[in-house]
Design a protein around this motif. Structure first.
Motif, PDB file in Angstrom:
ATOM      1  N   UNK A 111     -20.819 -23.470 -35.766  1.00  0.00           N
ATOM      2  CA  UNK A 111     -21.926 -24.242 -34.808  1.00  0.00           C
ATOM      3  C   UNK A 111     -21.362 -25.430 -33.961  1.00  0.00           C
ATOM      4  N   UNK A 112     -20.054 -25.881 -34.411  1.00  0.00           N
ATOM      5  CA  UNK A 112     -19.718 -27.195 -33.578  1.00  0.00           C
ATOM      6  C   UNK A 112     -18.410 -26.791 -32.955  1.00  0.00           C
ATOM      7  N   UNK A 113     -17.995 -25.564 -32.602  1.00  0.00           N
ATOM      8  CA  UNK A 113     -16.738 -25.209 -31.897  1.00  0.00           C
ATOM      9  C   UNK A 113     -17.036 -25.478 -30.198  1.00  0.00           C
ATOM     10  N   UNK A 114     -16.413 -26.360 -29.863  1.00  0.00           N
ATOM     11  CA  UNK A 114     -16.303 -26.522 -28.224  1.00  0.00           C
ATOM     12  C   UNK A 114     -14.938 -26.274 -27.496  1.00  0.00           C
ATOM     13  N   UNK A 115     -15.018 -26.542 -26.324  1.00  0.00           N
ATOM     14  CA  UNK A 115     -13.677 -26.134 -25.511  1.00  0.00           C
ATOM     15  C   UNK A 115     -12.855 -27.412 -26.035  1.00  0.00           C
ATOM     16  N   UNK A 116     -11.738 -26.914 -26.289  1.00  0.00           N
ATOM     17  CA  UNK A 116     -10.601 -27.940 -26.646  1.00  0.00           C
ATOM     18  C   UNK A 116      -9.761 -28.342 -25.457  1.00  0.00           C
ATOM     19  N   UNK A 117      -9.915 -27.945 -24.227  1.00  0.00           N
ATOM     20  CA  UNK A 117      -9.286 -28.323 -23.354  1.00  0.00           C
ATOM     21  C   UNK A 117     -10.123 -29.545 -22.296  1.00  0.00           C
ATOM     22  N   UNK A 118     -11.175 -29.392 -22.529  1.00  0.00           N
ATOM     23  CA  UNK A 118     -11.957 -30.365 -21.769  1.00  0.00           C
ATOM     24  C   UNK A 118     -11.827 -31.897 -21.983  1.00  0.00           C
ATOM     25  N   UNK A 119     -11.908 -32.800 -21.120  1.00  0.00           N
ATOM     26  CA  UNK A 119     -11.583 -33.978 -21.324  1.00  0.00           C
ATOM     27  C   UNK A 119     -12.513 -34.844 -22.404  1.00  0.00           C
ATOM     28  N   UNK A 120     -13.792 -34.318 -21.889  1.00  0.00           N
ATOM     29  CA  UNK A 120     -14.913 -35.062 -22.800  1.00  0.00           C
ATOM     30  C   UNK A 120     -15.453 -33.960 -23.629  1.00  0.00           C
TER      31      UNK A 120
END
Length: 166
Positions: free
Chosen positions: A94-103
């Protein structure tokens, strides 16, 4: 003990005297302008590379989720927001986000992005006065997937092109 200086024999030095500029243009100013231009282009290229890498990671993760839903869901289940949310939360982090984004903390999770996609498709179908059934949703999602695949197919050649420019 002798020191070998032969590697310096092939060294080519360049001064800025070989730079040809218009007589009304100061040579030093022209050289500074050229250097600044090179640095700006390099920075712009690095930003474009980073953007493409972020896009590639995001689309790959989103496709993984959408493909699994399309494969395992019936049309009726696709039409149910509750079923979709439950499926995503059970099968994916559920918490997985793009790791490459700055914010990364500010960006939405992949599951939220998939849910937003379905919400947008339902909204579009309502605007078109079309039936908001699972069949129509599936068709629109598959169209969307084809567009994403086309974009993904263009990313790798662009990344290679930028690498060659480096």
């Amino acid at each position: 003990m002798a020191i070998d200086y032969s590697k310096w024999d092939k060294l080519e030095l360049s001064d800025d005297s070989d730079v040809e500029v218009h007589p009304n243009v100061d040579k030093n100013s022209f050289i500074r302008w050229k250097q600044r231009d090179i640095h700006e282009k390099r920075t712009q290229r690095e930003q474009q590379i980073k953007g493409l890498q972020v896009q590639k990671e995001m689309y790959t993760q989103l496709n993984k989720r959408v493909d699994k839903m399309l494969a395992e869901f019936t049309d009726t289940q696709l039409g149910s927001e509750k079923e979709r949310s439950k499926f995503l939360d059970e099968r994916f982090d559920k918490t997985e986000r793009c790791t490459l984004e700055a914010q990364a903390e500010d960006s939405p999770t992949y599951n939220e992005m998939v849910e937003d996609l379905f919400t947008q498709i339902e909204t579009d179908l309502k605007k078109e006065n079309a039936d908001v059934s699972g069949t129509h949703i599936r068709k629109k999602v598959e169209e969307h997937r084809e567009k994403i695949e086309a974009v993904l197919a263009q990313i790798d050649p662009k990344l290679k092109e930028f690498d060659q420019e480096k």
